[in-house]
Structures are given as C-alpha cells and as structure tokens.
Write an enzyme that holds these catalytic residues in place. Structure first.
Site, mmCIF file in Angstrom:
data_model
loop_
_atom_site.group_PDB
_atom_site.id
_atom_site.type_symbol
_atom_site.label_atom_id
_atom_site.label_comp_id
_atom_site.label_asym_id
_atom_site.label_seq_id
_atom_site.Cartn_x
_atom_site.Cartn_y
_atom_site.Cartn_z
ATOM 1 N N HIS A 101 -6.608 1.858 1.805
ATOM 2 C CA HIS A 101 -6.202 2.599 2.996
ATOM 3 C C HIS A 101 -7.174 3.762 3.231
ATOM 4 C CE1 HIS A 101 -2.762 3.538 5.788
ATOM 5 N NE2 HIS A 101 -3.463 4.671 5.861
ATOM 6 N N HIS A 126 -8.499 7.095 3.343
ATOM 7 C CA HIS A 126 -7.982 8.358 2.838
ATOM 8 C C HIS A 126 -9.072 9.103 2.097
ATOM 9 C CE1 HIS A 126 -7.908 6.051 -0.893
ATOM 10 N NE2 HIS A 126 -7.701 7.175 -1.560
ATOM 11 N N CYS A 136 0.836 -1.203 0.000
ATOM 12 C CA CYS A 136 0.000 0.000 0.000
ATOM 13 C C CYS A 136 0.873 1.256 0.000
ATOM 14 C CB CYS A 136 -0.917 0.004 1.219
ATOM 15 S SG CYS A 136 -1.880 1.531 1.393
ATOM 16 N N HIS A 178 -3.890 0.827 8.262
ATOM 17 C CA HIS A 178 -4.418 0.422 6.954
ATOM 18 C C HIS A 178 -5.810 -0.182 7.053
ATOM 19 C CE1 HIS A 178 -4.153 -1.063 2.759
ATOM 20 N NE2 HIS A 178 -4.763 -2.138 3.212
#
Length: 355
Positions: free
Chosen positions: A167, A169, A70, A116
């Site tokens: 992830h 975000h 990631c 994550h």
C-alpha cells in the site's frame, strides 16, 4: 484541511488529515488488541561513535500480506484494518512494530491514499499538498516530545528496497539523537563556514546552477539536481531556494510549488527504465524502487538556520534488471562506487520529462 485525532484499540494514536473541513471521523476500532509491548533499545557503538536501535519485536511484523488483507486499506465489513474508517484522504498512526518507542523516540506510518493500487506519483497535486501538510504537522508535534531530537519523514517504495506492505505509504521517525548522516553534514557545514565565511548549502546550490549539467528541474521556489558526487545510480536532491531548517518554515510559494515538482520527479523516476521517455531501456520493467528522504535540522543545534531542509530521492536500480548492491566497499568501508556518471543521470532525467 481538517485534522482529527483518535485512538486505536491498543491505545496508539491515529490522526486523519482530510481535505474537506466537514469530514466526520467517528469510527471506532473494534479489534480486540492487547496493549503494545515493545523492546526497542538504543545501543552506542564506541568505535564508530554512532547508535544502533535493537528492536527484536519487529521480527513478527506483517510481511507481504495479500491485497485483501492489507492493514493500511480502509476497514470494511468483516475485515478491520489499522484504519477504522471506510475511506480516508491521508492518515498517520503510531507504528504497531516501531523501531523506536518511548524514551527511544517514536515511529509513525503515513498512508498517502486509501487506494491500494496507487503510488505517490499517481496522487493529484491537491493530494500531494495534503501529504506535505501532514509531514509538516507531524514535524511540529514530534518537536514537542522530549524524547525526539530529529524528525525524519521518508518513503520506501518497492520490494527491492525491503518494503513489506504494498500500500502507498511512508514513515516518520522521531530519533532521540542527531543521526550520523546529519552529523557529517553539520561538520562539513561548520568547516565550510570557518574556511569561507559562507553557508555550504547555499554554495552547493549556486555551484550546481552555475554548472547546469546536473540540474534536472529549476522552478521558482525549488531546484532539483543530481549531486556532483552522487552515491546512487539515479539520485536527485530537491531544495527550496529560500534556505529553511525544516518543513515548518516553508513559505506559501514553496508549499504551492512543491507538489507539482515532486510529482513530476517521481513520474520521471518511473520512466527512467521503461522506454517511454527515450527508448533506452526495456518496456516491461516494474516500477522503479526508490527511497525519498527529508533532511531536517535537529532541534538542539546552536544555529538551526544554517541547516538547509532538502529532500533526497534515489533508486538502487542501476540499469534495466540490475540493482546497485551495497557490497564490500560500500558496506565494509562506506566508500560508494557509482556506475552511472551524475551528468548522465541528470541528462536521462531531463530526457524523460512529461510532455
């Protein structure tokens, strides 16, 4: 809060937002990256009067990498990501594959947490407050760029939405123009002022509070409701009760209450379909896909104070295992057809409140 700005190996800006004032951010990006070359172009549609960003370089962007690769996780020995540090609180950096760049605006990535496997709803109140601080700071910074007319902070969650990185975000777009959706709001705002002498946003909130059936949460500084003409199966609009044009103008009371209310709304969205909040759906349903979108006033309009900052949260899932697709009417004519009555959606969202 401590803010630390640095540069990645290809020259892109990266900013750490740390809860602790004594945080030290001196890690250097060791990757051998070439300078970013983008081909973003804004084209005007003469028939519709709107604009389209053409960004062919995005075809090569990272697509569903395994968790141990990631690019938004902290860097570790032998595996360097977009964030050089071994851990972080909140990080913002220029997108490596921007839809908008240079004279065509700016695109940034906001990493909400280094975990994550978390989701925004898993953040603490303090962590969510730090994200709000980052959104506000980036709005202030991007407002200074001559290529940016409107700042859009948003989060896409879920593969069903089109997310390519798992992830937790979000993103921030600095548009070089006023977006078509905002133009429609501004037109309605002006027409309502001309017709009634009042502010449309204020009247919408007053009408929702008076009706009450679609109100989901009513706090001291914020109100959340399903709009009367909701486009999406489950859609909530979150407004500060004191009208402000953008995030920079929120007072301390609104900043303090926002994380609590927003986290609760996100938790309710995750309970809509899983059966824990009333037993109406299947218990094995994956997390609810959603889009969370901040609407802020453009910078060059005559009276920014007439516009009302607000957040729109909605999901494309209409029931367990079924998605709302933008088919013929929606995509072809921009006429939405909603299968879930807004009053029923609001009742469901009240039903799944935290105990």
């Amino acid at each position: 809060m401590k803010k630390t700005a640095t540069r990645l190996a290809d020259g892109r800006e990266l900013i750490y937002y740390d809860a602790r004032d004594d945080a030290v951010r001196d890690a250097v990006d060791p990757r051998p990256l070439d300078p970013i070359a983008t081909s973003s172009e804004i084209r005007h549609d003469r028939l519709l009067g709107d604009s389209v960003a053409v960004a062919s370089h995005r075809q090569g962007r990272t697509y569903h990498p395994p968790a141990d690769e990631c690019p938004l996780c902290p860097s570790r020995e032998g595996r360097h990501s977009e964030i050089p540090a071994a851990d972080y609180d909140v990080v913002v950096f220029e997108n490596r594959f921007p839809s908008l760049a240079g004279d065509s605006g700016r695109c940034e990535v906001v990493c909400f947490t280094s975990d994550h496997d978390a989701s925004f709803a898993d953040l603490t109140v303090e962590q969510a407050a730090l994200v709000l601080t980052a959104w506000t700071d980036r709005t202030a910074e991007l407002a200074q760029l001559p290529s940016v007319e409107q700042v859009f902070c948003f989060e896409n969650r879920g593969k069903e939405i089109g997310v390519t990185l798992g992830h937790p975000h979000g993103q921030i777009y600095g548009y070089p123009f006023t977006t078509p959706r905002t133009q429609l709001m501004l037109r309605s705002l002006a027409e309502h002022r001309e017709r009634t002498g009042r502010n449309l946003f204020d009247d919408v909130i007053a009408d929702e509070r008076a009706d009450g059936r679609r109100v989901v949460m009513d706090g001291e500084h914020w109100i959340a409701f399903v709009p009367y003409a909701a486009h999406w199966p489950y859609e909530v609009h979150l407004y500060p009760k004191r009208r402000v044009p953008d995030l920079r103008d929120l007072d301390e009371g609104a900043r303090t209450e926002f994380p609590q209310m927003y986290l609760e709304l996100l938790k309710r969205f995750d309970r809509i379909f899983d059966g824990r909040g009333g037993g109406k759906e299947g218990a094995d349903e994956p997390p609810t896909p959603y889009i969370a979108a901040w609407h802020q006033a453009p910078f060059s309009i005559a009276d920014r104070g007439e516009f009302a900052l607000h957040l729109e949260l909605f999901t494309i899932r209409r029931t367990s295992g079924k998605l709302k697709f933008l088919a013929g009417s929606e995509s072809g004519m921009n006429v939405f057809i909603n299968d879930v009555p807004p009053e029923a959606a609001a009742e469901r969202l009240r039903e799944v409140a935290s105990k």
